[in-house]
Design an enzyme around this catalytic site. Sequence first.
Site, short mmCIF file in Angstrom:
data_model
loop_
_atom_site.label_atom_id
_atom_site.label_comp_id
_atom_site.label_asym_id
_atom_site.label_seq_id
_atom_site.Cartn_x
_atom_site.Cartn_y
_atom_site.Cartn_z
N ARG A 122 0.85 -1.20 0.00
CA ARG A 122 0.00 0.00 0.00
C ARG A 122 0.89 1.24 0.00
O ARG A 122 0.89 2.03 0.93
CB ARG A 122 -0.93 0.00 1.21
CG ARG A 122 -1.73 -1.26 1.44
CD ARG A 122 -2.59 -1.72 0.30
NE ARG A 122 -3.88 -1.08 0.13
CZ ARG A 122 -5.00 -1.44 0.74
NH1 ARG A 122 -5.00 -2.40 1.61
NH2 ARG A 122 -6.14 -0.83 0.49
N GLN A 127 0.06 2.52 -5.89
CA GLN A 127 -1.36 2.84 -5.80
C GLN A 127 -2.13 2.54 -7.09
O GLN A 127 -3.25 2.05 -7.06
CB GLN A 127 -1.53 4.32 -5.46
CG GLN A 127 -2.59 4.55 -4.43
CD GLN A 127 -2.45 5.92 -3.77
OE1 GLN A 127 -1.62 6.74 -4.17
NE2 GLN A 127 -3.27 6.16 -2.79
N TYR A 228 -2.39 -0.78 8.13
CA TYR A 228 -3.47 -1.71 8.49
C TYR A 228 -3.69 -1.73 10.00
O TYR A 228 -2.77 -1.46 10.77
CB TYR A 228 -3.11 -3.14 8.06
CG TYR A 228 -3.21 -3.38 6.59
CD1 TYR A 228 -4.44 -3.34 5.94
CD2 TYR A 228 -2.09 -3.68 5.83
CE1 TYR A 228 -4.54 -3.58 4.58
CE2 TYR A 228 -2.17 -3.92 4.46
CZ TYR A 228 -3.40 -3.87 3.85
OH TYR A 228 -3.51 -4.11 2.51
P1 NAD Z 1 -9.04 -3.40 5.49
O1 NAD Z 1 -9.96 -3.84 4.40
O2 NAD Z 1 -7.90 -4.28 5.84
O3 NAD Z 1 -9.90 -3.15 6.81
C1 NAD Z 1 -11.03 -2.32 6.78
C2 NAD Z 1 -11.06 -1.45 7.99
O4 NAD Z 1 -11.38 -2.24 9.14
C3 NAD Z 1 -9.74 -0.76 8.33
O5 NAD Z 1 -9.94 0.64 8.32
C4 NAD Z 1 -9.40 -1.29 9.72
O6 NAD Z 1 -8.76 -0.32 10.52
C5 NAD Z 1 -10.77 -1.62 10.25
N1 NAD Z 1 -10.82 -2.50 11.43
C6 NAD Z 1 -10.04 -3.54 11.79
N2 NAD Z 1 -10.43 -4.04 12.98
C7 NAD Z 1 -11.50 -3.30 13.39
C8 NAD Z 1 -12.34 -3.32 14.53
N3 NAD Z 1 -12.18 -4.19 15.51
N4 NAD Z 1 -13.33 -2.39 14.61
C9 NAD Z 1 -13.53 -1.48 13.63
N5 NAD Z 1 -12.76 -1.41 12.52
C10 NAD Z 1 -11.76 -2.31 12.41
O7 NAD Z 1 -8.48 -1.94 5.21
P2 NAD Z 1 -8.29 -1.16 3.82
O8 NAD Z 1 -9.54 -0.53 3.45
O9 NAD Z 1 -7.67 -2.10 2.85
O10 NAD Z 1 -7.25 -0.02 4.23
C11 NAD Z 1 -6.28 -0.20 5.23
C12 NAD Z 1 -5.35 0.98 5.30
O11 NAD Z 1 -4.54 1.08 4.16
C13 NAD Z 1 -5.99 2.32 5.46
O12 NAD Z 1 -5.21 3.05 6.38
C14 NAD Z 1 -5.87 2.95 4.12
O13 NAD Z 1 -5.89 4.36 4.20
C15 NAD Z 1 -4.53 2.42 3.74
N6 NAD Z 1 -4.33 2.46 2.30
C16 NAD Z 1 -3.20 3.03 1.81
C17 NAD Z 1 -2.99 3.08 0.44
C18 NAD Z 1 -1.77 3.70 -0.14
O14 NAD Z 1 -1.07 4.41 0.51
N7 NAD Z 1 -1.48 3.41 -1.38
C19 NAD Z 1 -3.93 2.54 -0.42
C20 NAD Z 1 -5.07 1.98 0.12
C21 NAD Z 1 -5.26 1.93 1.49
#
Ligand code: NAD
Length: 375
Positions: A122, A127, A228
């Site tokens: 990520r 991206q 994450y």
């Molecule tokens: P994910 O699908 O792994 O998880 C979804 C969400 O569930 C996350 O926000 C996580 O914090 C949350 N979660 C986990 N346990 C939980 C709980 N007990 N209660 C409530 N929520 C809970 O996550 P994602 O959507 O793939 O994204 C993860 C991270 O990666 C984010 O910080 C996102 O901003 C980041 N990201 C970065 C890039 C980049 O820099 N290129 C791209 C995409 C995402």
Amino acid sequence: MKIFAPKETDPVETRASLDPAAVKKLVGLGAVVVVESGLGERCDHPDAAYTAAGATVTTDRVGALGSADLVTRVRKPSLDEIGQLKAGAIHISFLDPFNEKDLITKFAGQKVSAISLEMIPRTTLAQKMDAISSQANLAGYVSVIVAANRMNTIFPMMMTPAGTISPAKVFVLGIGVAGLQAIATAKRLGARVTAFDVRPEALEQAESLGAKALRIDLGDTSGTDQGYAKELTPEQLEKQIQAQAKVCAQSDVVITTAKVFGRKPPILIKKDVVESMQYGSVIVDLAAETGGNVEGIVPGEETVTANGVKLIGLANFEGRVSKHASQVLAANFANMIEHFWDKEAKTFKINPADEIQKGCLITHDGAIVHERFKG
Ligand code: NAD
């Protein structure tokens, strides 16, 4: 280099790994692109559109798998089909590597370089190839549309001569890529949205979209270096479940998207909380396919509890908008191939030392090369 996109075989899968626009881009790079006849039939791309974009359409799936230098597909392949690939070929798809040891071993034995879309880092540089994000974004949108469709009430507030209809109350649990899009979509439809995530920065993002952030003091919930969430302790989890129970009980719609990378999603809504919800309310569990956040949800199905709560555990939410899901997924594939394209040799260059490939290349040259899956 010959790139082959086979048709998906899982009946639940409506997406295609390549769309005509991606084919055009790859042909422009100098690749020979072959697609299986019917590749785009469930995402509104007839064979003729692929031909017009410069691909060859084939009905000989086995032959094309055996002669391809690079295979793109959405879902993981069967062991049999890995056996049909030639040594030295590259295979890019979702792979679920944490749960698919046999598949990885087979790829290594077949001397195929397997790239897992889930493992693309990520990072800013990666991206443009981040398929988890491109698909989660659409799944978040669809989750709200599905919920709205199943309700016997509306989302926006309406003040009419016949009285006032109050806005739907939506609770979004997990504010990652899917959760943020769910919040934005529910807001656009006029709902009043509350959201919770263990990552404090996610709460601020939810607020910037107009949602109310539910704040629960769980102590240390710092995430991984990839952004994450880490798995909560049983005590933290219990505290969260208790603290959010009242919000669930008052909500018309609950959308759960919480995932912990490489692990089963946590159960965040227990049976007693579902039982406390109002008749006719809806829970959409985006994590259902991998185990779910909601007790009693049936993966791949819609059920109704004794107290009239609709539990929606459908699979492949993004596949319900298959044309756009395929558009962005195919763009992820094409961007990745372009990024690693050797212009002289007109091939995809495997380089296990590259930062992005270090993250997502699982097997190469007859071995499991990814640190997390070795041994
Ligand atoms: P994910 O699908 O792994 O998880 C979804 C969400 O569930 C996350 O926000 C996580 O914090 C949350 N979660 C986990 N346990 C939980 C709980 N007990 N209660 C409530 N929520 C809970 O996550 P994602 O959507 O793939 O994204 C993860 C991270 O990666 C984010 O910080 C996102 O901003 C980041 N990201 C970065 C890039 C980049 O820099 N290129 C791209 C995409 C995402």
